[in-house]
Design a protein around this motif. Structure first.
Motif, mmCIF file in Angstrom:
data_model
loop_
_atom_site.group_PDB
_atom_site.id
_atom_site.type_symbol
_atom_site.label_atom_id
_atom_site.label_comp_id
_atom_site.label_asym_id
_atom_site.label_seq_id
_atom_site.Cartn_x
_atom_site.Cartn_y
_atom_site.Cartn_z
ATOM 1 N N ALA A 24 0.853 -1.212 -0.114
ATOM 2 C CA ALA A 24 -0.169 0.016 -0.113
ATOM 3 C C ALA A 24 0.922 1.264 -0.027
ATOM 4 C CB ALA A 24 -1.014 -0.155 1.178
ATOM 5 N N LYS A 27 2.471 1.871 -3.334
ATOM 6 C CA LYS A 27 1.510 2.288 -4.280
ATOM 7 C C LYS A 27 1.126 3.740 -4.213
ATOM 8 C CE LYS A 27 -0.317 -0.582 -7.119
ATOM 9 N NZ LYS A 27 0.093 -0.802 -8.561
ATOM 10 N N VAL A 28 1.278 4.235 -2.801
ATOM 11 C CA VAL A 28 0.996 5.482 -2.585
ATOM 12 C C VAL A 28 2.357 6.359 -3.035
ATOM 13 C CG1 VAL A 28 0.627 7.165 -0.692
ATOM 14 C CG2 VAL A 28 -0.740 5.235 -0.673
ATOM 15 N N THR A 32 0.166 5.880 -7.334
ATOM 16 C CA THR A 32 -0.633 4.895 -8.197
ATOM 17 C C THR A 32 -1.932 5.081 -7.514
ATOM 18 O OG1 THR A 32 1.294 3.506 -8.747
ATOM 19 C CG2 THR A 32 -1.042 2.517 -8.965
ATOM 20 N N TRP A 33 -1.927 4.890 -6.138
ATOM 21 C CA TRP A 33 -3.231 4.994 -5.249
ATOM 22 C C TRP A 33 -3.241 6.240 -4.468
ATOM 23 C CZ3 TRP A 33 -2.759 -0.615 -3.082
ATOM 24 C CH2 TRP A 33 -3.123 -1.538 -4.137
ATOM 25 N N GLU A 34 -4.234 6.784 -3.982
ATOM 26 C CA GLU A 34 -4.517 7.707 -2.933
ATOM 27 C C GLU A 34 -4.282 7.029 -1.297
ATOM 28 O OE1 GLU A 34 -7.706 10.217 -3.438
ATOM 29 O OE2 GLU A 34 -7.763 10.037 -5.548
ATOM 30 N N ASP A 37 -7.340 5.168 0.249
ATOM 31 C CA ASP A 37 -7.689 3.852 -0.197
ATOM 32 C C ASP A 37 -6.805 2.941 -0.386
ATOM 33 O OD1 ASP A 37 -10.073 5.111 -0.993
ATOM 34 O OD2 ASP A 37 -9.514 5.815 -2.764
ATOM 35 N N ALA A 38 -5.453 3.143 -0.126
ATOM 36 C CA ALA A 38 -4.367 2.292 -0.159
ATOM 37 C C ALA A 38 -4.604 1.034 0.417
ATOM 38 C CB ALA A 38 -2.949 2.918 0.033
ATOM 39 N N ASN A 41 -7.170 -1.191 -0.693
ATOM 40 C CA ASN A 41 -6.802 -1.786 -2.279
ATOM 41 C C ASN A 41 -5.993 -2.700 -2.136
ATOM 42 O OD1 ASN A 41 -8.512 0.104 -3.451
ATOM 43 N ND2 ASN A 41 -6.849 1.461 -3.986
ATOM 44 N N SER A 42 -4.986 -2.716 -1.199
ATOM 45 C CA SER A 42 -3.839 -3.674 -1.048
ATOM 46 C C SER A 42 -4.443 -4.966 -0.428
ATOM 47 C CB SER A 42 -2.453 -3.204 0.041
ATOM 48 O OG SER A 42 -1.626 -4.133 0.068
ATOM 49 N N GLN A 45 -6.199 -6.642 -3.230
ATOM 50 C CA GLN A 45 -5.193 -7.312 -4.244
ATOM 51 C C GLN A 45 -4.667 -8.565 -3.681
ATOM 52 O OE1 GLN A 45 -3.045 -5.753 -7.334
ATOM 53 N NE2 GLN A 45 -5.282 -5.350 -7.576
#
Length: 153
Positions: A24, A27-28, A32-34, A37-38, A41-42, A45
């Protein structure tokens, strides 16, 4: 002497505690991600990739040891897009053991393991901001297959 051994359930449980959070954050940090939400989202996934956890078919988790000391881990799996290829989903040599050649030696062992498992290719993803890993992978013979880019506006 470096060796890779199948990860135990306890090792996997410990790995998952940090892996979801680390992914997460990556990605932040790479845009890629906010951040709000990270983590969610992680978790999604990982749940999709590993519906049966450590026992998920075609996923291989190894702990990396130098002598008897655990120095990292590596996760590879059958590539969904190319069945002849194994894909490294995650790989870490713990910070205190970095820059000692353990990463390169581990990649050699994993390449041998992938061949034993019947694969002809070994792929991976590296975040563009990780120049040190990119250098190691290029040194070990990995070639860039595609590049995603972005520009801040």
């Amino acid at each position: 002497m470096i060796k890779i051994l199948k990860m135990t359930q306890d090792g996997f449980d410990h790995y998952m505690l940090s892996a979801i959070k680390n992914y997460a954050n990556e990605k932040v940090n790479n845009g890629t991600w906010e951040s709000k939400d990270a983590l969610s989202n992680s978790k999604k996934q990982y749940a999709l990739l590993l519906p049966d956890g450590l026992q998920t078919a075609n996923h291989y988790f190894y702990s990396i040891f130098n002598k008897e000391e655990k120095i990292g881990y590596i996760w590879l799996a059958k590539d969904d897009e190319n069945k002849q290829s194994a894909f490294i989903y995650d790989f870490e040599i713990y910070e205190e053991f970095q820059n000692l050649g353990f990463g390169s030696k581990t990649l050699d062992l994993v390449a041998d393991k992938a061949k034993e498992l019947g694969f002809s290719f070994l792929g991976l993803h590296v975040f563009g901001s990780n120049s040190r890993a990119l250098h190691v992978y290029k040194k070990m013979g990995f070639q860039i297959t595609d590049i995603n880019m972005r520009k801040e506006l």
